[in-house]
Design a protein around this motif. Structure first.
Motif: not given
Lengths: 75, 543
Positions: A32, A35-36, A38, A41, A44-46, A48-49, A52-53, A55-56
């Protein structure tokens, strides 16, 4: 069972060492501290988001590589 | 009601059309003998890459996921995003583990995980425990699918009780007739619908709300006090253990194993492990619907004076979409609940038939009798799920689902570790199961749910401070962890200790009827696949 194949010879047919690569996409998404936060960016995504996407993609890439390296001839 | 008439009509028409597909499915890839459990319960073990992708995907991403994950982000912020790492790490893990299970099951004709445990550990006690664990963990999970449908019905202002019973009666009828073929065929329609709805939602809604940054700003504002759009030291380990524990639990569930065993070869599974993460991307975007609802100032429907967060996504759709498209979206969520419910009930029925009926009631049952019993058992399982939802409030059934994860994890040493080594003694496995299950349930019992005023079984995150001072090992004082994770670790430790004791006492161990090569075998020429090539309808284009 028509042809006994090469029965006794390749005793060590056990999983290919390439399977160890799969540890990467299992461990990385759990770290964590990566990515933990903000910042920065992205679209527009911090972080954290979006991270993690992202990583897919890491997971898809690794499983694809391992599949290519270990696949058996399919009849 | 009048406002919602268009939604209701469209949702009902789509729902009925899909149900018709469920009945027709019995003729799809028509088997020689539908009376055989392999056919009814595993679709003839003949599914290729595409069908498996839709089937396993339909299995894993349920209405509960579509409704409850965004609801968690809506209510708790970043913590709810754990569903993303969970569904990312699960595939690489499944890749190596379930391929072995597929091979050994293919070789020996296993239908359920308990079949495998019976042959591997030589312990009918452990096999029975695995079967019971699977059935118990599955039932509330099926009931939970109803929570998703119920949320949709509430948003359409339809009385949920009768609509739910009718929907489930239809589901029961076509599962009875078509077996695993029904959800496999419906999964195409379901995924096409869901993809369309979600792609529209994640483009159209942020556009209407003024962009993604607006959405994250709104979430930041709501959770400003706790900085809740990222993790804090108190919940970061909860996040990690939730993700890891859920991933480990997922592929122990009988229904995910059923989906995997129904595939044709090892390569089909491996290929799918690379293709299934497409669903994870979808899931990540669905999760963010929770933040969109914050930005759109959506208010969940109140039941008995308490806000039902499960209705947040349906309410958001109702608010943002034209009525006809909201109808399509609602149908997508409802059908998305029924596919997994069908697979779950089939899996639970297979467990009952193979590992309880055949083992303890009628040892010489023919495959035809097995299929007949399974069909009836699938009805009983679903009737149980309907009762759960009608008699117990939805919040409570969510609490039950969390217990489901804790429960199914206790089969990890017998099934997961058993696939790799037979070192654990059969009584070690049994002892570990008893301790893990006892500890898990006891911990769950101690967790209150302040939101619903339940004193027990209120969640799945256990505050370590109840046991010791977390700061003494460098953790935050408020650190919480997933109960299932703690319980399964205890389970494994006990299994190891009891194994060592049994070895020291030279207690007799059961007979392993599998051989090392069985775990690597692939579909061979001995049994040609019942149907030569995939004659599936082409994958439905989703845009």
């Amino acid at each position: 069972m028509v042809e006994p194949q090469t029965e006794p010879v390749p005793r060590r047919r056990t999983g290919s060492p390439w399977h160890w690569l799969l540890i990467i996409p299992v461990v990385v998404p759990l770290l964590f501290f990566l990515f933990n936060s903000k910042n920065p960016y992205f679209l527009g995504f911090p972080r954290f988001y979006w991270l993690q996407l992202a990583f897919i993609l890491l997971s898809v890439a690794t499983t694809l590589i391992v599949y290519r390296l270990t696949r058996t001839r399919e009849g | 009601m009048k406002d919602h008439l268009a939604e209701i009509i469209i949702a009902a028409v789509i729902f009925l059309a899909v149900s018709a597909i469920g009945f027709i499915a019995a003729r799809w890839r028509r088997p020689d003998d539908m009376g055989h459990l392999n056919e009814w319960g595993l679709g003839g073990r003949s599914f290729g890459s595409w069908i498996t992708w839709f089937l396993v995907g339909g299995d894993l991403y349920t209405a509960y996921t579509f409704v409850a994950v965004p609801a968690l982000l809506f209510a708790s912020g970043a913590l709810g995003f754990y569903a993303v790492p969970y569904t990312v790490i699960v595939y690489p893990m499944v890749f190596v583990v379930l391929v072995r299970l597929w091979s050994v099951s293919h070789k020996h004709g296993f239908v359920t995980p308990a079949d495998f445990v019976r042959a591997r550990s030589g312990s009918s006690t452990m096999a029975l425990l695995v079967a019971i664990t699977g059935i118990v963990a599955t039932m509330p999970y099926i009931a939970l699918q109803l929570v998703g449908i119920e949320a949709v019905l509430k948003s359409m202002h339809v009385d949920p009780t009768w609509a739910l019973i009718i929907a489930f009666a239809i589901l029961a009828a076509y599962t009875y007739q078509s077996g695993l073929r029904a959800p496999a065929l419906i999964a195409f329609v379901k995924d096409a619908l869901i993809y369309i709805v979600i792609i529209v939602a994640v483009i159209y809604i942020p556009y209407k709300l003024g962009g993604w940054h607006k959405i994250f700003d709104a979430a930041d504002a709501k959770f400003a006090k706790t900085h809740g759009t990222v993790l804090n030291p108190g919940n970061q380990w909860q996040y990690v253990t939730w993700a890891l524990g859920s991933a480990l639990a997922l592929f122990l569930y009988p229904h995910s194993i059923t989906g995997v065993l129904a595939s044709r070869s090892r390569n089909v599974i491996k290929r799918n492990m690379s293709a299934l993460p497409a669903y994870s991307l979808l899931l990540g975007l669905i999760a963010l619907l929770g933040y969109m609802a914050i930005a759109a100032q959506t208010t969940p429907i109140k039941t008995n004076g308490k806000a039902d967060n499960n209705t947040v996504v349906p309410q958001l759709f109702d608010q943002m979409f034209p009525h006809w498209f909201a109808g399509v979206a609602f149908a997508a969520v409802a059908i998305g609940a029924l596919v997994p419910a069908a697979i779950m009930s089939i899996a639970a029925a297979n467990l009952f038939t193979r590992n309880i009926f055949k083992e303890y009631i009628k040892r010489d049952a023919t495959p035809r009798q097995e299929a007949a019993v399974s069909k009836v058992a699938s009805l009983v399982v679903k009737a149980g799920a309907v009762l759960v939802i009608l008699l117990i409030s939805p919040q409570f059934s969510i609490d039950l689902q969390l217990i489901g994860g804790v429960i199914i994890l206790q089969t990890l040493p017998a099934v997961g570790i058993g696939l790799y080594t037979r070192w654990l003694h059969r009584w070690g496995l049994v002892a570990g199961w008893l301790v893990g299950m006892g500890l898990g349930v006891w911990m769950l019992y101690q967790i209150p749910n302040p939101a619903t005023n339940h004193v027990h079984f209120g969640g799945s995150a256990f505050p370590l401070s109840k046991w010791f001072d977390p700061t003494s090992i460098g953790l935050d004082a408020k650190t919480q962890v997933y109960v299932g994770f703690v319980a399964v670790v205890a389970n494994a430790v006990v299994a190891v200790i009891v194994t060592l004791i049994c070895r020291a006492l030279r207690a007799s161990d059961g007979v392993d009827t599998t051989s090392p090569d069985d775990y690597l075998s692939d579909a061979d020429s001995k049994t040609p696949p019942p149907l030569a090539e995939d004659q599936l309808p082409e994958p439905v284009p989703t845009s």
